[in-house]
Write a protein that holds these residues in place. Structure first.
Motif, PDB file in Angstrom:
ATOM      1  N   ALA A  23       0.844  -1.198   0.000  1.00 19.38           N
ATOM      2  CA  ALA A  23       0.000   0.000   0.000  1.00 19.38           C
ATOM      3  C   ALA A  23       0.877   1.245   0.000  1.00 19.38           C
ATOM      4  CB  ALA A  23      -0.918   0.016   1.221  1.00 19.38           C
ATOM      5  N   VAL A 102      -6.070  -7.169   6.711  1.00 18.53           N
ATOM      6  CA  VAL A 102      -6.539  -6.057   5.896  1.00 18.53           C
ATOM      7  C   VAL A 102      -5.848  -4.768   6.331  1.00 18.53           C
ATOM      8  CG1 VAL A 102      -8.797  -7.116   5.509  1.00 18.53           C
ATOM      9  CG2 VAL A 102      -8.496  -5.553   7.429  1.00 18.53           C
ATOM     10  N   THR A 103      -5.837  -3.805   5.436  1.00 20.98           N
ATOM     11  CA  THR A 103      -5.274  -2.503   5.786  1.00 20.98           C
ATOM     12  C   THR A 103      -6.230  -1.790   6.739  1.00 20.98           C
ATOM     13  OG1 THR A 103      -6.361  -1.337   3.976  1.00 20.98           O
ATOM     14  CG2 THR A 103      -4.167  -2.287   3.516  1.00 20.98           C
ATOM     15  N   HIS A 105      -7.333   1.165   6.403  1.00 20.12           N
ATOM     16  CA  HIS A 105      -8.325   1.820   5.547  1.00 20.12           C
ATOM     17  C   HIS A 105      -9.476   0.870   5.224  1.00 20.12           C
ATOM     18  CE1 HIS A 105     -10.080   3.068   1.673  1.00 20.12           C
ATOM     19  NE2 HIS A 105      -9.951   4.271   2.181  1.00 20.12           N
ATOM     20  N   ASP A 106      -9.161  -0.367   4.805  1.00 16.36           N
ATOM     21  CA  ASP A 106     -10.198  -1.338   4.463  1.00 16.36           C
ATOM     22  C   ASP A 106     -10.990  -1.766   5.698  1.00 16.36           C
ATOM     23  OD1 ASP A 106      -9.468  -1.190   1.826  1.00 16.36           O
ATOM     24  OD2 ASP A 106      -8.305  -3.049   1.848  1.00 16.36           O
ATOM     25  N   PHE A 107     -10.325  -1.924   6.817  1.00 22.83           N
ATOM     26  CA  PHE A 107     -10.994  -2.297   8.058  1.00 22.83           C
ATOM     27  C   PHE A 107     -12.055  -1.267   8.430  1.00 22.83           C
ATOM     28  CE2 PHE A 107     -11.286  -2.001  12.708  1.00 22.83           C
ATOM     29  CZ  PHE A 107     -11.714  -3.292  13.008  1.00 22.83           C
ATOM     30  N   ALA A 109     -13.421   1.022   6.442  1.00 23.69           N
ATOM     31  CA  ALA A 109     -14.426   1.129   5.389  1.00 23.69           C
ATOM     32  C   ALA A 109     -15.463   0.017   5.460  1.00 23.69           C
ATOM     33  CB  ALA A 109     -13.747   1.120   4.018  1.00 23.69           C
ATOM     34  N   ASN A 110     -15.083  -1.155   5.951  1.00 27.42           N
ATOM     35  CA  ASN A 110     -15.992  -2.304   5.976  1.00 27.42           C
ATOM     36  C   ASN A 110     -16.779  -2.451   7.269  1.00 27.42           C
ATOM     37  OD1 ASN A 110     -15.387  -3.182   3.357  1.00 27.42           O
ATOM     38  ND2 ASN A 110     -13.513  -4.139   4.090  1.00 27.42           N
ATOM     39  N   ARG A 111     -16.592  -1.541   8.188  1.00 27.92           N
ATOM     40  CA  ARG A 111     -17.319  -1.619   9.452  1.00 27.92           C
ATOM     41  C   ARG A 111     -18.724  -1.043   9.294  1.00 27.92           C
ATOM     42  NH1 ARG A 111     -14.421  -1.090  14.339  1.00 27.92           N
ATOM     43  NH2 ARG A 111     -15.771   0.649  14.699  1.00 27.92           N
TER      44      ARG A 111
END
Length: 133
Positions: A23, A102-103, A105-107, A109-111
């Motif tokens: 990343a 996961v990054t 950022h992804d963590f 975003a997916n919450r």
């Protein structure tokens, strides 16, 4: 294919082989590397120094390296193994423990909104009046 594929296989300071781009951020990129001395996979944060790189940016990265290196082992902080400057790639680097997953950022975003709201509620229940006065 990323803009960084040409760096795959390059070796930092004769020791850390760049295996995969993970990343990037505002100033640095993170790579999966292999420590050629131990065979262990690590993470490398690379800050490429260019001729027009402001000196305060270079100093900020240097200070971050020193700060991370001086942190003692803690379950919420990655362990730092090495750091320096590679003259061939013209990059400062920090070698850290590699954590698969996961990054951040992804963590985030997916919450769900409920999960995020629960993070803001103190463990003692004070937000809903159940906690101590």
């Amino acid at each position: 294919m990323t803009n960084y594929d040409h760096l795959i296989g390059k070796v930092l300071e004769g020791r850390y082989r760049l295996d995969a781009y993970i990343a990037g951020g505002g100033q640095a990129n993170v790579w999966r590397v292999t420590d050629l001395q131990s065979g262990v996979s690590r993470a490398a944060k690379l800050f490429e120094a260019r001729l027009n790189t402001p000196s305060q940016d270079i100093e900020r990265f240097r200070k971050e390296s020193l700060l991370l290196a001086n942190l003692k082992e803690h379950r919420n902080v990655v362990q730092v193994h090495d750091g320096g400057f590679d003259n061939i790639l013209r990059a400062f680097y920090i070698i850290m423990e590699l954590i698969d997953g996961v990054t951040l950022h992804d963590f985030i975003a997916n919450r769900t909104k409920t999960e995020a709201a629960n993070d803001r509620v103190p463990a003692n229940g004070a937000a809903n009046g159940d906690g101590p006065p």
